[in-house]
Write a protein that holds these residues in place. Structure first.
Motif, mmCIF file in Angstrom:
data_model
loop_
_atom_site.group_PDB
_atom_site.id
_atom_site.type_symbol
_atom_site.label_atom_id
_atom_site.label_comp_id
_atom_site.label_asym_id
_atom_site.label_seq_id
_atom_site.Cartn_x
_atom_site.Cartn_y
_atom_site.Cartn_z
ATOM 1 N N ARG A 119 64.700 19.659 58.392
ATOM 2 C CA ARG A 119 63.338 20.000 57.966
ATOM 3 C C ARG A 119 63.361 20.217 56.463
ATOM 4 N NH1 ARG A 119 60.639 24.720 60.477
ATOM 5 N NH2 ARG A 119 58.842 23.811 59.446
ATOM 6 N N ALA A 120 62.323 19.723 55.801
ATOM 7 C CA ALA A 120 62.267 19.847 54.350
ATOM 8 C C ALA A 120 60.835 20.064 53.885
ATOM 9 C CB ALA A 120 62.835 18.587 53.694
ATOM 10 N N THR A 121 60.723 20.549 52.670
ATOM 11 C CA THR A 121 59.427 20.658 52.011
ATOM 12 C C THR A 121 59.506 19.926 50.687
ATOM 13 O OG1 THR A 121 60.013 22.746 50.931
ATOM 14 C CG2 THR A 121 58.865 22.887 53.040
ATOM 15 N N ARG A 122 58.387 19.383 50.264
ATOM 16 C CA ARG A 122 58.291 18.675 48.992
ATOM 17 C C ARG A 122 57.081 19.240 48.259
ATOM 18 N NH1 ARG A 122 62.955 16.430 49.119
ATOM 19 N NH2 ARG A 122 62.393 15.719 47.052
ATOM 20 N N VAL A 123 57.074 19.120 46.951
ATOM 21 C CA VAL A 123 55.959 19.615 46.161
ATOM 22 C C VAL A 123 55.403 18.492 45.302
ATOM 23 C CG1 VAL A 123 55.186 21.278 44.414
ATOM 24 C CG2 VAL A 123 56.926 21.950 46.099
ATOM 25 N N HIS A 161 50.205 16.916 53.205
ATOM 26 C CA HIS A 161 50.745 15.677 53.769
ATOM 27 C C HIS A 161 51.972 16.038 54.595
ATOM 28 C CE1 HIS A 161 51.568 11.383 53.996
ATOM 29 N NE2 HIS A 161 52.782 11.564 53.514
ATOM 30 N N ARG A 162 52.162 15.285 55.669
ATOM 31 C CA ARG A 162 53.361 15.439 56.505
ATOM 32 C C ARG A 162 53.887 14.054 56.836
ATOM 33 N NH1 ARG A 162 49.944 19.484 58.848
ATOM 34 N NH2 ARG A 162 50.897 21.538 58.667
ATOM 35 N N GLU A 163 55.197 13.951 56.963
ATOM 36 C CA GLU A 163 55.789 12.685 57.368
ATOM 37 C C GLU A 163 57.170 12.928 57.949
ATOM 38 O OE1 GLU A 163 56.294 10.094 53.970
ATOM 39 O OE2 GLU A 163 58.145 11.090 53.391
ATOM 40 N N VAL A 164 57.666 11.904 58.629
ATOM 41 C CA VAL A 164 59.053 11.882 59.077
ATOM 42 C C VAL A 164 59.743 10.783 58.278
ATOM 43 C CG1 VAL A 164 60.615 11.445 61.004
ATOM 44 C CG2 VAL A 164 58.490 12.710 61.384
ATOM 45 N N ALA A 165 60.779 11.173 57.565
ATOM 46 C CA ALA A 165 61.538 10.219 56.753
ATOM 47 C C ALA A 165 62.900 10.002 57.396
ATOM 48 C CB ALA A 165 61.703 10.756 55.332
ATOM 49 N N SER A 170 69.574 7.561 54.730
ATOM 50 C CA SER A 170 70.986 7.918 54.617
ATOM 51 C C SER A 170 71.214 8.552 53.258
ATOM 52 C CB SER A 170 71.875 6.678 54.735
ATOM 53 O OG SER A 170 71.828 6.172 56.043
ATOM 54 N N PHE A 171 72.079 9.543 53.240
ATOM 55 C CA PHE A 171 72.470 10.160 51.981
ATOM 56 C C PHE A 171 73.935 10.521 52.060
ATOM 57 C CE2 PHE A 171 73.090 13.571 48.943
ATOM 58 C CZ PHE A 171 72.497 13.022 47.820
ATOM 59 N N ASP A 172 74.699 9.965 51.162
ATOM 60 C CA ASP A 172 76.139 10.209 51.081
ATOM 61 C C ASP A 172 76.836 9.948 52.419
ATOM 62 O OD1 ASP A 172 78.366 10.705 49.571
ATOM 63 O OD2 ASP A 172 78.214 12.885 49.682
ATOM 64 N N GLY A 173 76.380 8.874 53.086
ATOM 65 C CA GLY A 173 77.014 8.432 54.318
ATOM 66 C C GLY A 173 76.517 9.103 55.583
ATOM 67 N N VAL A 174 75.551 10.018 55.466
ATOM 68 C CA VAL A 174 74.996 10.711 56.631
ATOM 69 C C VAL A 174 73.572 10.209 56.848
ATOM 70 C CG1 VAL A 174 74.356 12.947 57.617
ATOM 71 C CG2 VAL A 174 76.397 12.754 56.173
ATOM 72 N N ARG A 175 73.259 9.895 58.098
ATOM 73 C CA ARG A 175 71.918 9.416 58.458
ATOM 74 C C ARG A 175 71.067 10.619 58.871
ATOM 75 N NH1 ARG A 175 68.520 5.587 57.431
ATOM 76 N NH2 ARG A 175 67.086 5.237 59.110
ATOM 77 N N TYR A 176 69.855 10.738 58.274
ATOM 78 C CA TYR A 176 68.967 11.868 58.544
ATOM 79 C C TYR A 176 67.647 11.416 59.144
ATOM 80 C CZ TYR A 176 72.007 14.677 55.565
ATOM 81 O OH TYR A 176 73.080 15.344 55.037
ATOM 82 N N ARG A 177 67.085 12.300 59.961
ATOM 83 C CA ARG A 177 65.691 12.211 60.401
ATOM 84 C C ARG A 177 65.055 13.499 59.897
ATOM 85 N NH1 ARG A 177 61.984 14.197 63.810
ATOM 86 N NH2 ARG A 177 60.432 12.749 64.669
ATOM 87 N N GLN A 178 64.273 13.373 58.835
ATOM 88 C CA GLN A 178 63.757 14.545 58.139
ATOM 89 C C GLN A 178 62.252 14.695 58.335
ATOM 90 O OE1 GLN A 178 65.382 15.838 54.286
ATOM 91 N NE2 GLN A 178 63.415 15.163 53.444
ATOM 92 N N GLU A 179 61.869 15.804 58.951
ATOM 93 C CA GLU A 179 60.456 16.157 59.060
ATOM 94 C C GLU A 179 60.122 16.943 57.804
ATOM 95 O OE1 GLU A 179 59.486 18.125 62.722
ATOM 96 O OE2 GLU A 179 60.723 16.738 63.881
ATOM 97 N N GLN A 180 59.129 16.451 57.044
ATOM 98 C CA GLN A 180 58.833 17.118 55.790
ATOM 99 C C GLN A 180 57.341 17.315 55.585
ATOM 100 O OE1 GLN A 180 61.046 14.820 52.955
ATOM 101 N NE2 GLN A 180 59.664 13.084 53.019
#
Length: 153
Positions: free
Chosen positions: A7-11, A75-79, A82-92
């Protein structure tokens, strides 16, 4: 490939000229594929999204705010990435903050941010529409146009 949930937040930090602040960097595993992105990051265990967004804003830009100043997400999204070899499913969730003007300080960057972020820029919608550079979220122009009309989710 297994996805790590996050889970993440963006500004969306927008200045008095209607420009949005974006950082430029690259995945350490793919340094030749840079992109632009909004300030923000992952939530700490038990952290409220607005609190996380304010914390990330302070760490990444030097701007200290009361989390309540962020209001509700615009706004909301699911991104999926991959980052540094790890695959993410990020709800932000994205929060909007308007500032008259602001001098960005990256002194609060952590080690990873210092390694991967090489610059920042205040972008107009016209600049975003005319660039070939990659930026996230992919629908950033639409989101900025929507929030400029004071619409929220």
């Amino acid at each position: 490939m297994t996805e790590t949930p996050r889970r993440a937040t963006r500004v969306l930090l927008v200045d008095g000229l209607g420009r949005v602040l974006l950082f430029h960097g690259a995945d350490p595993a793919e340094p030749d594929r840079p992109y632009w992105f909004t300030p923000g990051g992952g939530l700490d265990e038990g952290e409220e999204p607005r609190v996380a967004a304010a914390r990330e804003l302070m760490e990444e830009t030097g701007l200290a705010i009361d989390p309540a100043a962020l209001g509700e997400p615009v706004h909301r999204e699911v991104a999926r990435f991959s980052f540094d070899g790890v695959r993410y499913r990020q709800e932000q969730e994205f929060f909007l903050l308007r500032v008259d003007s602001f001098e960005v300080s990256t002194a609060g960057f952590d080690e990873i941010e210092r390694d991967i972020i090489d610059k920042h820029h205040w972008w107009t919608v016209a600049e975003l529409a005319g660039t070939d550079e990659v930026y996230y979220p992919l629908d950033l122009i639409d989101v900025l146009r929507r929030v400029s009309r004071h619409e929220v989710l």
